[in-house]
Design a protein around this motif. Structure first.
Motif, mmCIF file in Angstrom:
data_model
loop_
_atom_site.group_PDB
_atom_site.id
_atom_site.type_symbol
_atom_site.label_atom_id
_atom_site.label_comp_id
_atom_site.label_asym_id
_atom_site.label_seq_id
_atom_site.Cartn_x
_atom_site.Cartn_y
_atom_site.Cartn_z
ATOM 1 N N GLY A 189 0.872 -1.169 -0.110
ATOM 2 C CA GLY A 189 0.023 0.034 0.047
ATOM 3 C C GLY A 189 0.842 1.163 0.107
ATOM 4 N N GLY A 190 0.261 2.434 0.284
ATOM 5 C CA GLY A 190 0.867 3.571 0.281
ATOM 6 C C GLY A 190 0.249 4.840 1.067
ATOM 7 N N ALA A 191 0.855 5.990 1.278
ATOM 8 C CA ALA A 191 0.253 6.793 1.840
ATOM 9 C C ALA A 191 1.210 8.119 1.745
ATOM 10 C CB ALA A 191 -0.031 6.538 3.163
ATOM 11 N N GLU A 192 0.710 9.429 1.888
ATOM 12 C CA GLU A 192 1.555 10.543 2.097
ATOM 13 C C GLU A 192 2.103 10.390 3.479
ATOM 14 O OE1 GLU A 192 -0.189 14.289 0.924
ATOM 15 O OE2 GLU A 192 -0.523 13.594 -1.282
ATOM 16 N N GLU A 193 3.266 11.045 3.562
ATOM 17 C CA GLU A 193 3.918 11.021 4.905
ATOM 18 C C GLU A 193 3.147 11.875 5.802
ATOM 19 O OE1 GLU A 193 8.559 11.651 6.030
ATOM 20 O OE2 GLU A 193 7.586 13.393 4.971
ATOM 21 N N ASN A 194 2.406 12.666 5.429
ATOM 22 C CA ASN A 194 1.275 13.490 6.183
ATOM 23 C C ASN A 194 0.281 12.839 6.975
ATOM 24 O OD1 ASN A 194 3.192 15.914 6.361
ATOM 25 N ND2 ASN A 194 2.260 16.609 4.414
ATOM 26 N N ALA A 195 0.002 11.608 6.187
ATOM 27 C CA ALA A 195 -1.442 10.963 6.496
ATOM 28 C C ALA A 195 -0.785 10.039 7.681
ATOM 29 C CB ALA A 195 -2.047 10.118 5.327
ATOM 30 N N THR A 196 -0.542 10.521 8.731
ATOM 31 C CA THR A 196 0.130 9.826 10.013
ATOM 32 C C THR A 196 -0.845 9.039 10.340
ATOM 33 O OG1 THR A 196 -0.570 11.406 11.460
ATOM 34 C CG2 THR A 196 1.507 11.558 10.586
ATOM 35 N N ALA A 197 -2.015 8.956 10.613
ATOM 36 C CA ALA A 197 -2.715 7.748 10.873
ATOM 37 C C ALA A 197 -2.905 6.596 9.905
ATOM 38 C CB ALA A 197 -4.427 8.293 11.161
ATOM 39 N N LEU A 216 9.133 1.017 3.377
ATOM 40 C CA LEU A 216 10.249 0.538 2.485
ATOM 41 C C LEU A 216 10.956 1.493 1.457
ATOM 42 C CD1 LEU A 216 9.825 -3.217 1.446
ATOM 43 C CD2 LEU A 216 10.896 -2.314 3.414
ATOM 44 N N ARG A 217 10.162 2.555 1.305
ATOM 45 C CA ARG A 217 10.613 3.437 -0.113
ATOM 46 C C ARG A 217 9.876 4.698 0.158
ATOM 47 N NH1 ARG A 217 15.175 1.484 -3.006
ATOM 48 N NH2 ARG A 217 15.025 2.437 -4.937
ATOM 49 N N TRP A 218 10.529 5.870 0.156
ATOM 50 C CA TRP A 218 10.011 7.142 -0.009
ATOM 51 C C TRP A 218 10.272 7.881 -1.364
ATOM 52 C CZ3 TRP A 218 11.630 4.936 4.403
ATOM 53 C CH2 TRP A 218 11.015 5.276 5.328
ATOM 54 N N TRP A 219 9.083 8.603 -1.710
ATOM 55 C CA TRP A 219 8.775 9.042 -2.945
ATOM 56 C C TRP A 219 8.670 10.765 -2.776
ATOM 57 C CZ3 TRP A 219 9.151 5.543 -6.888
ATOM 58 C CH2 TRP A 219 9.042 4.123 -6.479
ATOM 59 N N TYR A 220 9.462 11.517 -3.518
ATOM 60 C CA TYR A 220 9.600 12.965 -3.227
ATOM 61 C C TYR A 220 8.553 13.432 -4.534
ATOM 62 C CZ TYR A 220 13.752 12.526 -0.784
ATOM 63 O OH TYR A 220 14.879 12.172 0.079
ATOM 64 N N GLU A 221 7.693 14.315 -3.891
ATOM 65 C CA GLU A 221 7.104 15.128 -5.079
ATOM 66 C C GLU A 221 7.779 16.536 -5.155
ATOM 67 O OE1 GLU A 221 2.883 18.057 -5.081
ATOM 68 O OE2 GLU A 221 3.005 16.195 -3.852
ATOM 69 N N LEU A 222 8.266 16.715 -6.333
ATOM 70 C CA LEU A 222 9.145 18.011 -6.582
ATOM 71 C C LEU A 222 8.174 19.139 -7.565
ATOM 72 C CD1 LEU A 222 12.290 15.950 -7.680
ATOM 73 C CD2 LEU A 222 11.536 16.964 -5.520
ATOM 74 N N SER A 235 12.310 21.279 -6.619
ATOM 75 C CA SER A 235 12.600 21.291 -5.289
ATOM 76 C C SER A 235 11.354 20.456 -4.546
ATOM 77 C CB SER A 235 12.368 22.741 -4.386
ATOM 78 O OG SER A 235 11.574 23.426 -4.747
ATOM 79 N N THR A 236 11.707 19.904 -3.482
ATOM 80 C CA THR A 236 10.883 18.912 -2.693
ATOM 81 C C THR A 236 9.634 19.844 -2.152
ATOM 82 O OG1 THR A 236 12.437 17.188 -2.622
ATOM 83 C CG2 THR A 236 10.523 17.029 -1.118
ATOM 84 N N VAL A 237 8.314 19.254 -2.282
ATOM 85 C CA VAL A 237 7.370 19.873 -1.599
ATOM 86 C C VAL A 237 6.715 18.874 -0.669
ATOM 87 C CG1 VAL A 237 7.153 21.918 -3.054
ATOM 88 C CG2 VAL A 237 5.746 19.808 -3.553
ATOM 89 N N ASN A 238 6.837 17.709 -0.781
ATOM 90 C CA ASN A 238 6.072 16.791 -0.464
ATOM 91 C C ASN A 238 6.732 15.354 -0.290
ATOM 92 O OD1 ASN A 238 3.821 15.777 1.447
ATOM 93 N ND2 ASN A 238 2.352 15.725 -0.383
ATOM 94 N N ARG A 239 6.382 14.209 0.439
ATOM 95 C CA ARG A 239 6.898 12.878 0.409
ATOM 96 C C ARG A 239 5.677 11.983 0.660
ATOM 97 N NH1 ARG A 239 12.483 11.630 3.535
ATOM 98 N NH2 ARG A 239 10.984 11.092 5.074
ATOM 99 N N SER A 240 5.818 10.577 -0.088
ATOM 100 C CA SER A 240 4.819 9.668 0.198
ATOM 101 C C SER A 240 5.653 8.517 0.707
ATOM 102 C CB SER A 240 4.103 9.392 -0.919
ATOM 103 O OG SER A 240 4.807 9.369 -2.127
#
Length: 352
Positions: free
Chosen positions: A154-162, A175-181, A340-345
């Motif tokens: 599955g996956g989630a935005e880093e800010n979706a902490t719940a 397992l892996r991070w993805w940058y929104e640039l 530049s990075t603005v978000n991570r998932s």
């Protein structure tokens, strides 16, 4: 060597994964009616995923035709691969899917998706959904005779902490991070000379299959990537947000004198997402260079060409997502072009 002497990695998934004979439909929520999803539920499901997305990924909107293509996919059997819950008013308030991906070159992956309406969170519904997803996913993996890693993913935005915590509580790993640039297109866009052995073509139906083949070559050394099958690629071409006029290919002649796509940039535009961002933008959905053509500035040349095309259409910014550990050095490439990075998932995976 008999099977008792084989290491776990040498055994087929069917010998490594135990699964229940039946998967019980969730029963949490005393006022909820649970059942499998049908195509007739797509409108109700659309309202649910939009409501959940406003909390979990407010800058990214799921579109109706995306759901329609999901239901049309040969991989997805909603009778056994989905559950949905309705409240007494007939509103969909929870759903989940657990879908075996048919492309299995290096991984047997079961893709997990789901949502709980913000009004019904904190009742244990999410926990019940992820348990259902895992049980159905284990059935998928246990039915495979492949000698490959098995993933529930599955996956989630880093800010979706719940959501991230829910996965972690149930044994999934980040397992892996993805940058929104993001790139401001009012800033100067550099001139990158195009390799003299290629020409730029606009994406069109005649280039669909050559581009799919180029994509599968370009991504065969990328983490978790499996070849995209032709029906899935063509489903992406049909989406309303797809923009062939803002998608560009580097085409070269092979030894037989035939045209070959050796690099590409594919784009989307979803005007419904602009208000949440506060500006207009085009989304660069995919960038790839076939492996023997890397190191010739093709990605940079196509990206700058694409950014100019975006700017010519009046778009203010370009956005893309990238694997934080891309083996092709993509993060440095994009940063060098002003992104530049603005978000991570996060990719959240349970491995077998």
């Amino acid at each position: 060597m008999d099977s008792g002497q084989l290491s776990a990695s040498q055994l087929p998934l069917s010998a490594r994964v135990s699964a229940p004979d039946t998967v019980e439909t969730p029963a949490v929520g005393g006022d909820l009616t649970w059942r499998a999803t049908t195509k007739d539920d797509i409108s109700a499901l659309f309202e649910l995923v939009r409501a959940a997305g406003a909390v979990d990924h407010p800058r990214v909107l799921v579109m109706m035709d995306e759901l329609e293509e999901d239901f049309a996919s040969a991989d997805f059997d909603p009778v056994v691969d989905s559950v949905i819950a309705f409240d007494p008013s007939g509103r969909a308030v929870a759903y989940a899917t657990s879908t075996l991906q048919s492309s299995q070159e290096t991984i047997v992956e079961v893709s997990l998706a789901g949502a709980v309406h913000p009004d019904r969170r904190g009742e244990g519904i999410g926990t019940s959904l992820i348990r259902w997803q895992e049980q159905r996913g284990m059935q998928h993996l246990a039915g495979s005779d492949k000698h490959l890693p098995g993933w529930l993913a599955g996956g989630a935005e880093e800010n979706a902490t719940a959501t991230v915590r829910l996965f972690h509580r149930n044994g999934f790993e980040s397992l892996r991070w993805w940058y929104e640039l993001e790139r401001n297109l009012t800033q100067p866009i550099p001139d990158i000379s195009l390799d003299p052995d290629v020409r730029i073509e606009m994406y069109s139906p005649q280039w669909s299959e050559p581009t799919r083949l180029a994509h599968n070559d370009a991504f065969r050394d990328h983490w978790g990537s499996q070849p995209v099958l032709r029906p899935d690629w063509e489903a992406g071409d049909r989406l309303s947000t797809t923009r062939p006029d803002l998608s560009f290919l580097a085409v070269a002649r092979d030894d037989a004198g035939q045209d070959r796509v050796v690099a590409y940039v594919l784009s989307e535009v979803n005007e419904e997402e602009w208000p949440a961002h506060g500006y207009s933008f085009g989304y660069i959905n995919s960038v790839g260079v076939v492996r023997e053509w890397r190191g010739r500035n093709l990605a940079r040349a196509l990206l700058t060409h694409t950014m100019r095309a975006f700017a010519d259409k009046g778009l203010e910014r370009a956005i893309l997502d990238v694997d934080a550990e891309s083996p092709s050095g993509a993060v440095a490439l994009y940063e060098g072009l002003g992104f530049s990075t603005v978000n991570r998932s996060i990719s959240l995976v349970k491995q077998f």
